[in-house]
Design an enzyme around this catalytic site. Structure first.
Site, PDB file in Angstrom:
ATOM      1  N   ARG A   1     -13.987  -8.565   1.491  1.00 32.46           N
ATOM      2  CA  ARG A   1     -12.561  -8.341   1.261  1.00 32.46           C
ATOM      3  C   ARG A   1     -11.774  -9.612   1.599  1.00 32.46           C
ATOM      4  O   ARG A   1     -10.867 -10.009   0.885  1.00 32.46           O
ATOM      5  CB  ARG A   1     -12.039  -7.182   2.143  1.00 32.46           C
ATOM      6  CG  ARG A   1     -12.643  -5.811   1.869  1.00 32.46           C
ATOM      7  CD  ARG A   1     -12.232  -5.281   0.521  1.00 32.46           C
ATOM      8  NE  ARG A   1     -10.803  -5.259   0.330  1.00 32.46           N
ATOM      9  CZ  ARG A   1      -9.980  -4.291   0.756  1.00 32.46           C
ATOM     10  NH1 ARG A   1     -10.470  -3.245   1.379  1.00 32.46           N
ATOM     11  NH2 ARG A   1      -8.684  -4.339   0.505  1.00 32.46           N
TER      12      ARG A   1
ATOM     13  N   CYS B   1     -16.489   1.845   0.485  1.00 28.44           N
ATOM     14  CA  CYS B   1     -15.323   0.993   0.759  1.00 28.44           C
ATOM     15  C   CYS B   1     -14.887   1.084   2.221  1.00 28.44           C
ATOM     16  O   CYS B   1     -14.221   0.191   2.716  1.00 28.44           O
ATOM     17  CB  CYS B   1     -14.177   1.363  -0.168  1.00 28.44           C
ATOM     18  SG  CYS B   1     -13.691   3.093  -0.065  1.00 28.44           S
TER      19      CYS B   1
ATOM     20  N   ASP C   1     -17.144   7.188  -1.618  1.00 24.04           N
ATOM     21  CA  ASP C   1     -15.881   7.076  -0.871  1.00 24.04           C
ATOM     22  C   ASP C   1     -15.575   8.471  -0.326  1.00 24.04           C
ATOM     23  O   ASP C   1     -16.225   9.459  -0.717  1.00 24.04           O
ATOM     24  CB  ASP C   1     -14.767   6.582  -1.826  1.00 24.04           C
ATOM     25  CG  ASP C   1     -13.418   6.384  -1.131  1.00 24.04           C
ATOM     26  OD1 ASP C   1     -13.387   6.293   0.120  1.00 24.04           O
ATOM     27  OD2 ASP C   1     -12.385   6.344  -1.839  1.00 24.04           O
TER      28      ASP C   1
ATOM     29  N   HIS D   1      -7.326   0.714  -6.466  1.00 20.25           N
ATOM     30  CA  HIS D   1      -7.574  -0.137  -5.294  1.00 20.25           C
ATOM     31  C   HIS D   1      -8.285  -1.415  -5.780  1.00 20.25           C
ATOM     32  O   HIS D   1      -9.459  -1.644  -5.500  1.00 20.25           O
ATOM     33  CB  HIS D   1      -8.434   0.630  -4.291  1.00 20.25           C
ATOM     34  CG  HIS D   1      -8.432   0.063  -2.901  1.00 20.25           C
ATOM     35  ND1 HIS D   1      -7.683  -1.042  -2.545  1.00 20.25           N
ATOM     36  CD2 HIS D   1      -9.100   0.441  -1.777  1.00 20.25           C
ATOM     37  CE1 HIS D   1      -7.890  -1.302  -1.265  1.00 20.25           C
ATOM     38  NE2 HIS D   1      -8.740  -0.426  -0.787  1.00 20.25           N
TER      39      HIS D   1
ATOM     40  N   ARG E   1       0.875  -1.183   0.000  1.00 17.67           N
ATOM     41  CA  ARG E   1       0.000   0.000   0.000  1.00 17.67           C
ATOM     42  C   ARG E   1       0.903   1.220   0.000  1.00 17.67           C
ATOM     43  O   ARG E   1       1.661   1.437   0.948  1.00 17.67           O
ATOM     44  CB  ARG E   1      -0.918  -0.013   1.226  1.00 17.67           C
ATOM     45  CG  ARG E   1      -1.687   1.282   1.384  1.00 17.67           C
ATOM     46  CD  ARG E   1      -2.797   1.191   2.402  1.00 17.67           C
ATOM     47  NE  ARG E   1      -3.923   0.445   1.889  1.00 17.67           N
ATOM     48  CZ  ARG E   1      -5.173   0.547   2.369  1.00 17.67           C
ATOM     49  NH1 ARG E   1      -5.441   1.364   3.372  1.00 17.67           N
ATOM     50  NH2 ARG E   1      -6.146  -0.162   1.845  1.00 17.67           N
TER      51      ARG E   1
ATOM     52  N   GLN F   1     -10.180  -3.959  -3.386  1.00 18.95           N
ATOM     53  CA  GLN F   1     -11.456  -3.432  -2.933  1.00 18.95           C
ATOM     54  C   GLN F   1     -12.555  -3.734  -3.956  1.00 18.95           C
ATOM     55  O   GLN F   1     -13.635  -4.223  -3.615  1.00 18.95           O
ATOM     56  CB  GLN F   1     -11.338  -1.902  -2.741  1.00 18.95           C
ATOM     57  CG  GLN F   1     -12.649  -1.235  -2.354  1.00 18.95           C
ATOM     58  CD  GLN F   1     -13.113  -1.666  -0.985  1.00 18.95           C
ATOM     59  OE1 GLN F   1     -12.379  -1.581  -0.030  1.00 18.95           O
ATOM     60  NE2 GLN F   1     -14.353  -2.141  -0.882  1.00 18.95           N
TER      61      GLN F   1
HETATM   62  N1   CP Z   1     -11.374  -0.122   2.301  1.00 21.54           N
HETATM   63  C1   CP Z   1     -10.115  -0.218   2.746  1.00 21.54           C
HETATM   64  O1   CP Z   1      -9.170  -0.466   1.998  1.00 21.54           O
HETATM   65  O2   CP Z   1     -10.004  -0.052   4.087  1.00 21.54           O
HETATM   66  P1   CP Z   1      -8.636   0.095   4.896  1.00 21.54           P
HETATM   67  O3   CP Z   1      -8.034   1.432   4.508  1.00 21.54           O
HETATM   68  O4   CP Z   1      -9.062   0.071   6.341  1.00 21.54           O
HETATM   69  O5   CP Z   1      -7.729  -1.031   4.543  1.00 21.54           O
HETATM   70  N1  NVA Z   2      -9.806   6.681  -1.449  1.00 20.17           N
HETATM   71  C1  NVA Z   2      -9.486   6.266  -0.110  1.00 20.17           C
HETATM   72  C2  NVA Z   2      -9.764   4.807   0.046  1.00 20.17           C
HETATM   73  C3  NVA Z   2      -9.485   4.268   1.411  1.00 20.17           C
HETATM   74  C4  NVA Z   2      -9.731   2.791   1.505  1.00 20.17           C
HETATM   75  C5  NVA Z   2      -8.032   6.587   0.183  1.00 20.17           C
HETATM   76  O1  NVA Z   2      -7.190   6.375  -0.700  1.00 20.17           O
HETATM   77  O2  NVA Z   2      -7.738   7.061   1.266  1.00 20.17           O
END
Ligand code: CP
Ligand code: NVA
Length: 305
Positions: free
Chosen positions: A290, A262, A222, A129, A102, A132
């Site tokens: 997930r 999400c 989101d 993502h 990530r 997701q």
């Molecule tokens: N939706 C999602 O990716 O959540 P987290 O940021 O908690 O992993």
């Molecule tokens: N768009 C958000 C998604 C979090 C799961 C971010 O990148 O913070």
């Protein structure tokens, strides 16, 4: 399942429609307890941003498969102190069986994939993502029985989740509408890619939230400011207000509409508390999925014992 062995998942379009369908089928079988697969391998998690769902669901999925997980928190590993990615990638490649990352830049993920032979999974970048959206597709399939022809409307920021959703819907023959304020539209390259994949299904980018929601089967939102954009969050609130998922906007959608997010959610901003807790919300099933879909992904990329 063997078709995916050894591959990377850097973006959703790395998968074909058939491969996604197979992953969803496997995830559904795993969720129902119809099969019990083992995969005694080691997953590394290298996360430069916070995470609850992705971190825990990947970890539990790997433990349930009989494998191990190592949290490579950049605060306590050398890559966080500036060790080059090309060096870190080649070293981790010698220890781990698979690595979920990530980070911010998609390019960094691609560099890991270039220098490590093991499968690299995008666990969220600024661009995409994909894990997701695999879970989102499973959730829609569970609710409606199939994906083809369903209309998915995403309201809010044209961000990483919107990008993977565009590609995922296009791949699966779904209609997708993205409604954002004019200055917050999704990446043009991703929109073009989705249009090429989509063929005859709809790919609409608009600034009109009401038109976008009309007749939708799924309404998705989101956060208005993603991780790394915290400083911009307050200024964005008035700009994004017309795109809030609330009861009034939902009344324009299909009568059987479901609502996805999400998570994490900012109640009172992109979604109201009433909608989050309401009968149309499927956000908890979506979060659970997930784990099932990532278990299917891990066993497909690694192979079962
Ligand atoms: N939706 C999602 O990716 O959540 P987290 O940021 O908690 O992993
Ligand atoms: N768009 C958000 C998604 C979090 C799961 C971010 O990148 O913070």
């Amino acid at each position: 399942m063997n078709k995916l062995k050894g591959r990377d998942l850097l973006g959703l379009a790395d998968l074909s429609a058939g491969e996604i369908q197979e992953l969803l089928h496997l995830a559904a079988q795993l969720k129902a307890g119809q099969i019990n697969l083992r995969c005694n391998k080691v997953l590394g998690l290298l996360f430069y941003k916070a995470s609850t769902r992705t971190r825990v669901s990947f970890s539990v999925a790997m433990y349930q498969l009989g494998g191990q997980v190592i949290d490579l928190n950049p605060n306590v590993t050398q890559v966080g102190r500036g060790e080059p990615v090309i060096d870190t990638a080649r070293v981790l490649d010698r220890y781990l069986d698979i690595l979920a990352i990530r980070t911010f830049e998609q390019k960094e993920l691609e560099t890991f994939a270039e220098y490590a032979q093991i499968p690299i999974i995008n666990a969220l970048t600024d661009l995409e993502h994909p894990c997701q959206v695999l879970a989102d597709l499973l959730t829609v399939q569970e609710c409606f029985g199939s994906l083809t022809g369903a209309t998915v409307t995403y309201l809010g920021d044209g961000n990483n989740v919107a990008h993977s959703l565009l590609l995922g819907c296009a791949l699966m023959g779904m209609n997708v509408r993205i409604a954002t304020p004019p200055d917050y539209q999704p990446d043009r390259g991703i929109v073009e890619q989705a249009r090429q994949i989509a063929g005859r299904s709809e790919v609409t980018i608009t600034d009109d939230p009401v038109a976008a929601v009309k007749g939708a089967n799924v309404v998705y939102t989101d956060v208005w400011a993603s991780m790394g954009q915290e400083d911009l969050a307050e200024a964005r609130i008035p700009v994004f207000q017309p795109y809030q998922v609330n009861e009034q906007l939902l009344s324009m959608a299909d009568s059987d509409v479901i609502v996805l997010h999400c998570l994490p959610a900012h109640r009172g901003e992109e979604i109201t508390d009433e909608v989050m807790e309401g009968l149309r919300s499927r956000v908890w099933d979506q979060a659970e999925n997930r784990m099932h879909v990532q278990k299917a992904l891990l066993v497909s990329l690694l192979g079962a014992d």
